[in-house]
Design a protein around this motif. Structure first.
Motif, PDB file in Angstrom:
ATOM      1  N   PHE A   1     115.088 -59.151  82.090  1.00 35.17           N
ATOM      2  CA  PHE A   1     114.045 -58.635  82.517  1.00 35.17           C
ATOM      3  C   PHE A   1     114.212 -57.177  82.954  1.00 35.17           C
ATOM      4  O   PHE A   1     113.093 -56.435  82.725  1.00 35.17           O
ATOM      5  N   LYS A   2     115.367 -56.964  83.355  1.00 37.19           N
ATOM      6  CA  LYS A   2     115.442 -55.711  83.976  1.00 37.19           C
ATOM      7  C   LYS A   2     115.634 -54.592  82.822  1.00 37.19           C
ATOM      8  O   LYS A   2     115.186 -53.529  82.549  1.00 37.19           O
ATOM      9  N   VAL A   3     116.477 -54.976  81.893  1.00 30.88           N
ATOM     10  CA  VAL A   3     116.537 -54.316  80.575  1.00 30.88           C
ATOM     11  C   VAL A   3     115.123 -53.555  79.869  1.00 30.88           C
ATOM     12  O   VAL A   3     114.943 -52.725  79.569  1.00 30.88           O
ATOM     13  N   ILE A   4     114.517 -54.814  79.900  1.00 33.67           N
ATOM     14  CA  ILE A   4     113.085 -54.728  79.007  1.00 33.67           C
ATOM     15  C   ILE A   4     112.192 -53.697  80.080  1.00 33.67           C
ATOM     16  O   ILE A   4     111.596 -52.888  79.705  1.00 33.67           O
ATOM     17  N   SER A   5     112.414 -53.960  81.418  1.00 34.84           N
ATOM     18  CA  SER A   5     111.571 -53.067  82.284  1.00 34.84           C
ATOM     19  C   SER A   5     112.063 -51.627  82.100  1.00 34.84           C
ATOM     20  O   SER A   5     111.001 -50.765  82.265  1.00 34.84           O
ATOM     21  N   GLU A   6     113.226 -51.338  82.178  1.00 33.56           N
ATOM     22  CA  GLU A   6     113.827 -50.106  82.201  1.00 33.56           C
ATOM     23  C   GLU A   6     113.250 -49.346  80.801  1.00 33.56           C
ATOM     24  O   GLU A   6     113.028 -48.232  80.739  1.00 33.56           O
ATOM     25  N   ARG A   7     113.373 -50.232  79.638  1.00 36.65           N
ATOM     26  CA  ARG A   7     112.906 -49.659  78.159  1.00 36.65           C
ATOM     27  C   ARG A   7     111.506 -49.296  78.430  1.00 36.65           C
ATOM     28  O   ARG A   7     111.246 -48.459  77.931  1.00 36.65           O
ATOM     29  N   LEU A   8     110.655 -50.242  79.151  1.00 38.37           N
ATOM     30  CA  LEU A   8     109.174 -50.027  79.147  1.00 38.37           C
ATOM     31  C   LEU A   8     108.888 -48.686  79.735  1.00 38.37           C
ATOM     32  O   LEU A   8     107.969 -47.872  79.412  1.00 38.37           O
ATOM     33  N   LEU A   9     109.600 -48.499  80.840  1.00 38.90           N
ATOM     34  CA  LEU A   9     109.297 -46.983  81.648  1.00 38.90           C
ATOM     35  C   LEU A   9     109.883 -45.793  80.630  1.00 38.90           C
ATOM     36  O   LEU A   9     109.285 -44.851  80.719  1.00 38.90           O
ATOM     37  N   VAL A  10     111.103 -46.066  79.949  1.00 38.56           N
ATOM     38  CA  VAL A  10     111.336 -44.674  79.543  1.00 38.56           C
ATOM     39  C   VAL A  10     110.784 -44.525  78.159  1.00 38.56           C
ATOM     40  O   VAL A  10     110.396 -43.286  77.771  1.00 38.56           O
TER      41      VAL A  10
END
Length: 410
Positions: free
Chosen positions: A4-13
């Motif tokens: 979930f943290k990986v996806i969260s960071e990808r969404l923001l980038v």
């Protein structure tokens, strides 16, 4: 690091344009909804998912140079290079369509994959600590739905299409950000050709090559191992003319999505009342829902309406001032020998750094326009050469230099 943290960071980038805390773009647009943000976002996602059913299968030839465009301004930036490319294929993204494009991306598979990972995306959004970023991704959930898996989809498509090189002209939209990430993971060369000027808050350069317009633009960017070439602006190359001072006859007012209807009306009403010059108004091409509103304003105040997708270089003989708020059109004005101007209450931040560079004139009100024009036109015109390398060497065409770069890529 959990999923979930990986996806969260990808969404923001990938969604830099709406998630940047320096831009807070949706706030500037005044985006609101009568429904809860996630419900609004889900309705949008369902709508675009249904529209994507028309784009399930698209044939793209293998071993080509792929040009990706998502707006009229991006077509303007890339079409000249595309025309000169022997192996170029221009593809439109999202809901953009243009006659100059050879085809359109298979949208369906992005939404299909997005719905497969829907629960993960929702949880990842709610795991984001910043409230603005969380709200932005909920109210524009169709973006989050796609960008949670878009890099994987692009990698799959690129493995089928096997492009020689990938060309983009927007570096902060989720479609193109995902394209660049996929090319990096597959070691496919990529080239960035800006479709507009740059502020210091833009994301870092990530493409293999970045073909920039000037040293000023180069200095605005943070570079992450991109091979930067300052070549000038392709979108202006057919319209570079010697600077000639003309008497003030016409004013072009450029509006965009940041300008409310009431603000537009007030600006035009004051200009008509306070000046004796011919007034032209031009909405931004992307502000599609309000084009009829601007046409109505032009009729109401008896001013000239300029088609959104038209090139303002055609007005060079009739317009001497371009008046606007936070807009890249000020650079267009500078290149086309117009005076870029804004009002004190229309330019709350020096977004592009034009004021600090002395390339934009800020005036108090409409009644002072004529005097300020006569006092500042020559000084500001001297700045033109700093914003476009092509003005220094008019015989060296930016598109020719970029084609050489593309052809030399091994």
């Amino acid at each position: 690091m959990n999923l979930f943290k990986v996806i969260s960071e990808r969404l923001l980038v990938l969604n830099y344009d709406i998630c940047s805390l320096e831009w807070k773009f949706l706030n500037k647009l005044g985006v609101k909804s009568r429904f809860p943000p996630i419900l609004t976002g889900l309705i949008r996602a369902l709508y675009f998912s249904l529209k994507s059913l028309r784009d399930i299968y698209i044939h793209v030839p293998k071993d080509k140079v792929l040009f990706f465009v998502g707006s009229h301004n991006q077509v303007k930036a890339l079409s000249k290079v595309h025309q000169k490319s022997e192996n170029g294929v221009m593809l439109s993204i999202h809901n953009f369509r243009n006659m100059k494009c050879d085809s359109h991306i298979p949208l369906f598979w992005f939404y299909f994959m997005g719905w497969l990972v829907f629960p993960i995306t929702v949880i990842s959004i709610y795991a984001i600590p910043n409230e603005y970023q969380k709200w932005a991704l909920k109210i524009r959930f169709e973006r989050a739905l796609i960008s949670s898996c878009s890099v994987w989809v692009w990698k799959f498509l690129f493995m089928i299409w096997r492009p020689r090189t990938v060309i983009i002209s927007n570096d902060h939209n989720h479609w193109t950000c995902a394209i660049v990430q996929a090319t990096k993971e597959l070691n496919i060369p990529s080239v960035y050709i800006p479709h507009a000027f740059t502020s210091e808050t833009f994301p870092p350069l990530e493409c293999t090559y970045s073909c920039l317009e000037s040293d000023i633009q180069k200095n605005r960017y943070v570079n992450r191992n991109s091979d930067i070439r300052v070549v000038g602006a392709v979108r202006y190359e057919d319209n570079i003319k010697p600077i000639s001072r003309q008497p003030l006859k016409g004013i072009l007012v450029c509006f965009n999505e940041l300008d409310s209807n009431d603000w537009v009306r007030d600006i035009i009403e004051n200009l008509v009342r306070e000046s004796n010059f011919q007034i032209f108004i031009k909405p931004h091409p992307a502000d599609v829902s309000r084009h009829t509103f601007f046409e109505g304003i032009s009729k109401e105040f008896h001013v000239d309406y300029v088609e959104p997708c038209s090139d303002i270089s055609t007005l060079q003989d009739r317009v001497q001032i371009l008046l606007g708020g936070i807009t890249g059109a000020h650079i267009d004005a500078l290149i086309y020998s117009m005076l870029p101007m804004t009002f004190e209450n229309w330019y709350p931040e020096d977004y592009y750094g034009l004021l600090s560079d002395g390339a934009l004139l800020k005036v108090k009100n409409a009644s002072s326009i004529s005097f300020e024009y006569s006092q500042n036109i020559e000084q500001i015109h001297k700045k033109r050469v700093q914003y476009n390398y092509h003005c220094k060497k008019p015989d060296l065409m930016p598109s020719d230099q970029i084609i050489k770069i593309i052809n030399d890529i091994k």
